[in-house]
Scaffold this motif. Structure first.
Motif, mmCIF file in Angstrom:
data_model
loop_
_atom_site.group_PDB
_atom_site.id
_atom_site.type_symbol
_atom_site.label_atom_id
_atom_site.label_comp_id
_atom_site.label_asym_id
_atom_site.label_seq_id
_atom_site.Cartn_x
_atom_site.Cartn_y
_atom_site.Cartn_z
ATOM 1 N N ALA A 256 -4.295 5.450 -8.589
ATOM 2 C CA ALA A 256 -4.809 4.351 -9.408
ATOM 3 C C ALA A 256 -3.754 3.257 -9.549
ATOM 4 C CB ALA A 256 -5.233 4.874 -10.778
ATOM 5 N N ALA A 257 -2.513 3.656 -9.798
ATOM 6 C CA ALA A 257 -1.432 2.669 -9.885
ATOM 7 C C ALA A 257 -1.279 1.916 -8.574
ATOM 8 C CB ALA A 257 -0.119 3.366 -10.263
ATOM 9 N N GLY A 258 -1.452 2.613 -7.438
ATOM 10 C CA GLY A 258 -1.354 1.951 -6.141
ATOM 11 C C GLY A 258 -2.458 0.931 -5.931
ATOM 12 N N ALA A 259 -3.678 1.246 -6.378
ATOM 13 C CA ALA A 259 -4.782 0.293 -6.235
ATOM 14 C C ALA A 259 -4.528 -0.967 -7.060
ATOM 15 C CB ALA A 259 -6.091 0.960 -6.663
ATOM 16 N N PHE A 260 -4.042 -0.802 -8.283
ATOM 17 C CA PHE A 260 -3.769 -1.968 -9.123
ATOM 18 C C PHE A 260 -2.592 -2.782 -8.583
ATOM 19 C CE2 PHE A 260 -5.646 0.915 -12.524
ATOM 20 C CZ PHE A 260 -6.901 0.354 -12.393
ATOM 21 N N ARG A 261 -1.603 -2.101 -8.005
ATOM 22 C CA ARG A 261 -0.488 -2.845 -7.406
ATOM 23 C C ARG A 261 -0.960 -3.622 -6.180
ATOM 24 N NH1 ARG A 261 5.207 -0.063 -5.863
ATOM 25 N NH2 ARG A 261 5.335 -0.134 -8.154
ATOM 26 N N LEU A 262 -1.770 -2.991 -5.338
ATOM 27 C CA LEU A 262 -2.296 -3.673 -4.159
ATOM 28 C C LEU A 262 -3.113 -4.894 -4.563
ATOM 29 C CD1 LEU A 262 -2.676 -3.612 -1.063
ATOM 30 C CD2 LEU A 262 -4.693 -2.198 -1.444
ATOM 31 N N LEU A 263 -3.888 -4.755 -5.610
ATOM 32 C CA LEU A 263 -4.684 -5.880 -6.089
ATOM 33 C C LEU A 263 -3.795 -6.975 -6.662
ATOM 34 C CD1 LEU A 263 -7.539 -6.957 -6.616
ATOM 35 C CD2 LEU A 263 -7.532 -5.713 -8.780
ATOM 36 N N ARG A 264 -2.768 -6.584 -7.382
ATOM 37 C CA ARG A 264 -1.879 -7.581 -7.994
ATOM 38 C C ARG A 264 -1.066 -8.337 -6.955
ATOM 39 N NH1 ARG A 264 3.403 -6.989 -9.337
ATOM 40 N NH2 ARG A 264 3.274 -4.726 -9.057
ATOM 41 N N GLU A 265 -0.619 -7.653 -5.912
ATOM 42 C CA GLU A 265 0.249 -8.285 -4.926
ATOM 43 C C GLU A 265 -0.518 -9.141 -3.917
ATOM 44 O OE1 GLU A 265 2.366 -5.084 -3.148
ATOM 45 O OE2 GLU A 265 3.835 -4.930 -4.786
ATOM 46 N N ASN A 266 -1.777 -8.798 -3.637
ATOM 47 C CA ASN A 266 -2.494 -9.465 -2.557
ATOM 48 C C ASN A 266 -3.616 -10.378 -3.016
ATOM 49 O OD1 ASN A 266 -0.853 -8.147 -0.753
ATOM 50 N ND2 ASN A 266 -2.266 -6.456 -0.441
ATOM 51 N N PHE A 267 -3.923 -10.389 -4.292
ATOM 52 C CA PHE A 267 -4.944 -11.290 -4.820
ATOM 53 C C PHE A 267 -4.343 -12.031 -6.011
ATOM 54 C CE2 PHE A 267 -7.239 -8.053 -2.590
ATOM 55 C CZ PHE A 267 -8.327 -8.682 -2.029
ATOM 56 N N SER A 268 -4.698 -13.288 -6.153
ATOM 57 C CA SER A 268 -4.147 -14.063 -7.267
ATOM 58 C C SER A 268 -5.206 -14.997 -7.814
ATOM 59 C CB SER A 268 -2.920 -14.864 -6.814
ATOM 60 O OG SER A 268 -3.263 -15.747 -5.761
ATOM 61 N N HIS A 269 -4.911 -15.571 -8.977
ATOM 62 C CA HIS A 269 -5.796 -16.519 -9.656
ATOM 63 C C HIS A 269 -7.179 -15.923 -9.876
ATOM 64 C CE1 HIS A 269 -2.888 -19.801 -9.308
ATOM 65 N NE2 HIS A 269 -2.661 -19.358 -8.090
ATOM 66 N N PRO A 609 -7.009 -23.694 -8.372
ATOM 67 C CA PRO A 609 -6.340 -22.531 -8.980
ATOM 68 C C PRO A 609 -7.304 -21.534 -9.570
ATOM 69 C CG PRO A 609 -6.149 -24.482 -10.381
ATOM 70 C CD PRO A 609 -6.743 -24.947 -9.074
ATOM 71 N N ALA A 610 -8.595 -21.876 -9.709
ATOM 72 C CA ALA A 610 -9.537 -20.945 -10.340
ATOM 73 C C ALA A 610 -10.033 -19.884 -9.372
ATOM 74 C CB ALA A 610 -10.726 -21.713 -10.903
ATOM 75 N N LEU A 611 -9.789 -20.069 -8.073
ATOM 76 C CA LEU A 611 -10.321 -19.118 -7.106
ATOM 77 C C LEU A 611 -9.428 -17.903 -6.982
ATOM 78 C CD1 LEU A 611 -11.559 -21.401 -4.188
ATOM 79 C CD2 LEU A 611 -12.922 -20.255 -5.906
ATOM 80 N N LEU A 612 -10.058 -16.803 -6.661
ATOM 81 C CA LEU A 612 -9.314 -15.583 -6.354
ATOM 82 C C LEU A 612 -8.992 -15.604 -4.877
ATOM 83 C CD1 LEU A 612 -8.354 -12.729 -7.225
ATOM 84 C CD2 LEU A 612 -10.566 -11.898 -6.486
ATOM 85 N N TRP A 613 -7.725 -15.599 -4.523
ATOM 86 C CA TRP A 613 -7.322 -15.677 -3.128
ATOM 87 C C TRP A 613 -7.197 -14.287 -2.554
ATOM 88 C CZ3 TRP A 613 -2.735 -19.578 -3.844
ATOM 89 C CH2 TRP A 613 -3.269 -20.773 -4.345
#
Length: 661
Positions: A256-269, A609-613
């Motif tokens: 679970a921590a890995g999924a949240f880290r992957l999401l935090r590092e590769n998706f923004s805004h 900036p409102a889009l999720l990249w």
């Protein structure tokens, strides 16, 4: 805080039928329980009515939230949505417990473990893939969009199933399969030049506030979030009264921590608070702390075989101090804005309770080690420095005393701190209305307090006229630090649903092409006048000037897509050659596509900036699922660059081949 079953989905009726069937065969119930199936069904019906009412209230609040521009009204509606979402979560938890009560037997050991914090799944609305995909296939790919109704229906069924995944590996595989299909869709249908007109609608997992975007990255990020959330629910369901349960729980929380880290590092805004950088960092830290707690529980079970071992008690003390430190860090993050503004208050209080509880356990196990070690001098080699250094002692911290009386006094001091810590944990527990309803938490903390009081009474003597020295803090240390593990997305093998459109390296919205033919050609004495290279699709590597191939309009860089009316986008080089040679002296009908220059992207300015990249937009590249082309589009006129990549085979050099000049 458990998995949210959605009664308004088709799967709810199946759950109801299964519950009624399971409950109609009681095992060991007396005659007073014969009417239990009917009672359960009535209770379930009432819950469905309450959930429907809350859903209608949420729909009205959403409409008002989108319609108004008044800041005060929007804040009020957002608060109301948070309350509605909390009520929905509680009702669905009750519904899930009701559905599992007939066929799930609670492990006996669960009555002596502290509950974990699972994360609820993000909810979404139904999505119409058919209209925009059929339109795009017809206009851009030049094929009949209605011929892909089966593939589109399979995609919609897959997405519908991901809304109610089971809380096990099957549910994780389902989410991973849909995520892989999204990668295929991203590579084929979504590009800066053109994308299907879709609107993805998701609810915030923490507040219930709706958010919507047209970018596929929002859909992918939401599915990845739910993969992490489902891991938390699997971890929270484990029986921590056995070593196997603690091991599986630690593994689930690490993933679970890995999924949240992957999401935090590769998706923004992100457009929703639960997918913001601050919230994802907090969730990652929370999952690491819960994994560390599972590790401690596993060590505690193994140490129960040797309760009189001083090294084992000291190790438990430092492990408990490590868990307390992790939860202390989580509590500080939860108490700070902006996380505090969107997080349930019960989570913050529970993290604080656990920090105090495990800090008290660290002092308790230290006292136990001192009590046992007073009669076993020299049994603690290499473990003397278990205390944190202070301003009045050496940098390594105070050492363990060797005299039995000093050990007793120091043990008594640590027990006093353990008692104070457990009392503080109970006080914090009573301050939170939600936690007061969690009887299991109060039982665990109360049991620990009673053990500390009993041991303190054993050490107390009538001639103790002065208090022992202040017990130092325990140095946090772990022999098995949690590892943040990325989710196993690539283990689920899937096939591109729109495989018939052709290889992704050519047939996607990133490219434009022109269909040429069909043209009829007859092999002459000098051959057909062109050479072939590559697989899936086969490329015309060269055309002989003045040959009938040039007269027919074939050019270097064209792709053969049909031979004698048979689609050959996925054929190998040898298959195309065999088909051409098989016609002999008869004419052959070929259809090719010629790549056109790519248009300039419509949006060349700075991104909003409102889009999720997504990973690709942020400079990261998501590995394509199985059977996707790993190489990018090559400029076929640059033969030297092609040969360096090694992604395509060499041109055919056989002079007897019918496709050679």
């Amino acid at each position: 805080m458990i998995l949210e079953e959605r009664p308004d989905d088709p799967g709810a009726s199946e759950d109801s039928d299964r519950l009624q069937e399971d409950s109609s065969n009681p095992k060991g119930y007396d005659s007073l329980m014969q009417n239990q199936p009917g009672q359960l069904q009535s209770h379930r019906a009432r819950l469905h009515q309450q959930i429907s009412k809350e859903l209608r209230m949420r729909t009205g609040a959403e409409n008002l939230y989108r319609a108004t521009s008044n800041t005060w009204v929007r804040e009020t509606v957002a608060l109301e949505l948070s309350y509605v979402n909390s009520n929905l979560q509680l009702l669905k938890e009750e519904l899930a417990e009701l559905g599992s009560s007939a066929d799930v037997e609670q492990p006996e050991g669960e009555s002596v473990t502290i509950p974990m914090i699972p994360l609820g799944l993000k909810e979404t609305k139904e999505l119409d893939w058919a209209t925009p995909l059929k339109e795009l296939i017809s206009e851009h790919f030049g094929e009949d969009g209605t011929s892909y109704e089966t593939e589109i229906q399979e995609l919609e069924d897959l997405r519908q199933a991901t809304r109610t995944p089971s809380r096990d590996e099957v549910g994780l595989d389902l989410l991973a399969a849909y995520y892989s299909q999204l990668c295929f869709l991203d590579a084929r249908f979504f590009s800066p030049a053109r994308s299907p007109r879709l609107l993805f609608h998701w609810y915030d997992s923490l507040t219930g506030v709706p958010a919507q975007q047209r970018t596929l990255a929002f859909e992918k990020g939401s599915i990845l979030f739910n993969i992490g959330a489902l891991h938390t629910q699997i971890g929270a369901r484990q029986d921590c009264s056995c070593t196997e349960g603690t091991s599986h729980g630690a593994e689930a929380f690490q993933r679970a921590a890995g999924a949240f880290r992957l999401l935090r590092e590769n998706f923004s805004h992100a457009p929703s608070p639960d997918m913001s950088t601050a919230a994802l960092s907090m969730l990652e830290q929370l999952m690491v702390a819960q994994a560390q707690e599972c590790i401690f529980k596993g060590l505690l079970l193994r140490a129960s075989d040797t309760p009189d071992s001083c090294p084992a008690q000291l190790q438990l003390a430092q492990e408990a101090a490590q868990v307390a430190a992790e939860y202390g860090l989580v509590h500080r993050v939860m108490a700070q804005p902006p996380v505090r503004d969107h997080l349930p208050a019960s989570w913050t209080n529970l993290a604080h309770v656990k920090a105090e509880h495990f800090s008290a356990l660290a002092h308790y196990h230290t006292a136990m080690a001192l009590c046992e070690g007073s009669s076993h001098k020299g049994e603690l080699p290499g473990q003397e420095h278990v205390f944190q250094p202070s301003a009045t002692c050496e940098p390594q911290g105070p050492t363990l005393p060797q005299h039995p009386e000093e050990c007793r006094k120091l043990a008594k001091a640590h027990l006093k701190r353990a008692i104070l810590g457990q009392e503080e944990a109970l006080r914090l527990h009573t301050l939170c209305r939600v936690l007061r309803k969690v009887d299991l938490l109060q039982v665990v903390v109360t049991q620990a307090l009673r053990r500390s009081l009993a041991k303190y009474s054993e050490l107390e003597r009538e001639d103790d006229f002065f208090e022992a020295v202040e017990a130092p803090d325990i140095q946090p240390k772990t022999h098995q630090a949690p590892e943040v593990k990325m989710p196993s997305l690539s283990q689920v093998k899937v096939t591109d649903l729109f495989h018939r459109l052709g290889p992704l390296s050519v047939f996607s919205t990133k490219n434009r092409w022109q269909l040429v033919g069909p043209v009829r050609m007859t092999r002459g004495e000098g051959g057909s006048g062109f050479t072939l290279r590559g697989d899936s699709p086969v490329l015309i590597a060269g055309v002989v000037p003045g040959s009938q191939a040039e007269s027919a309009g074939l050019k270097e860089g064209d792709y053969i897509v049909s031979v004698n009316g048979c689609p050959c986008k996925w054929w190998k080089h040898v298959e195309v050659v065999a088909q051409l040679r098989g016609v002999g002296e008869d004419s052959v009908s070929l259809q090719v596509v010629s790549l056109l220059p790519s248009p300039e992207p419509r949006n060349t300015g700075p991104r909003r900036p409102a889009l999720l990249w997504s990973q690709r937009e942020c400079g990261f590249e998501t590995p394509m699922p199985a059977r996707a082309r790993p190489w990018p589009i090559l400029a076929w006129s640059r033969k030297n660059k092609q040969s360096k990549t090694g992604s395509q085979p060499d041109p055919c050099t056989n002079r007897n081949c019918v496709t050679c000049p």
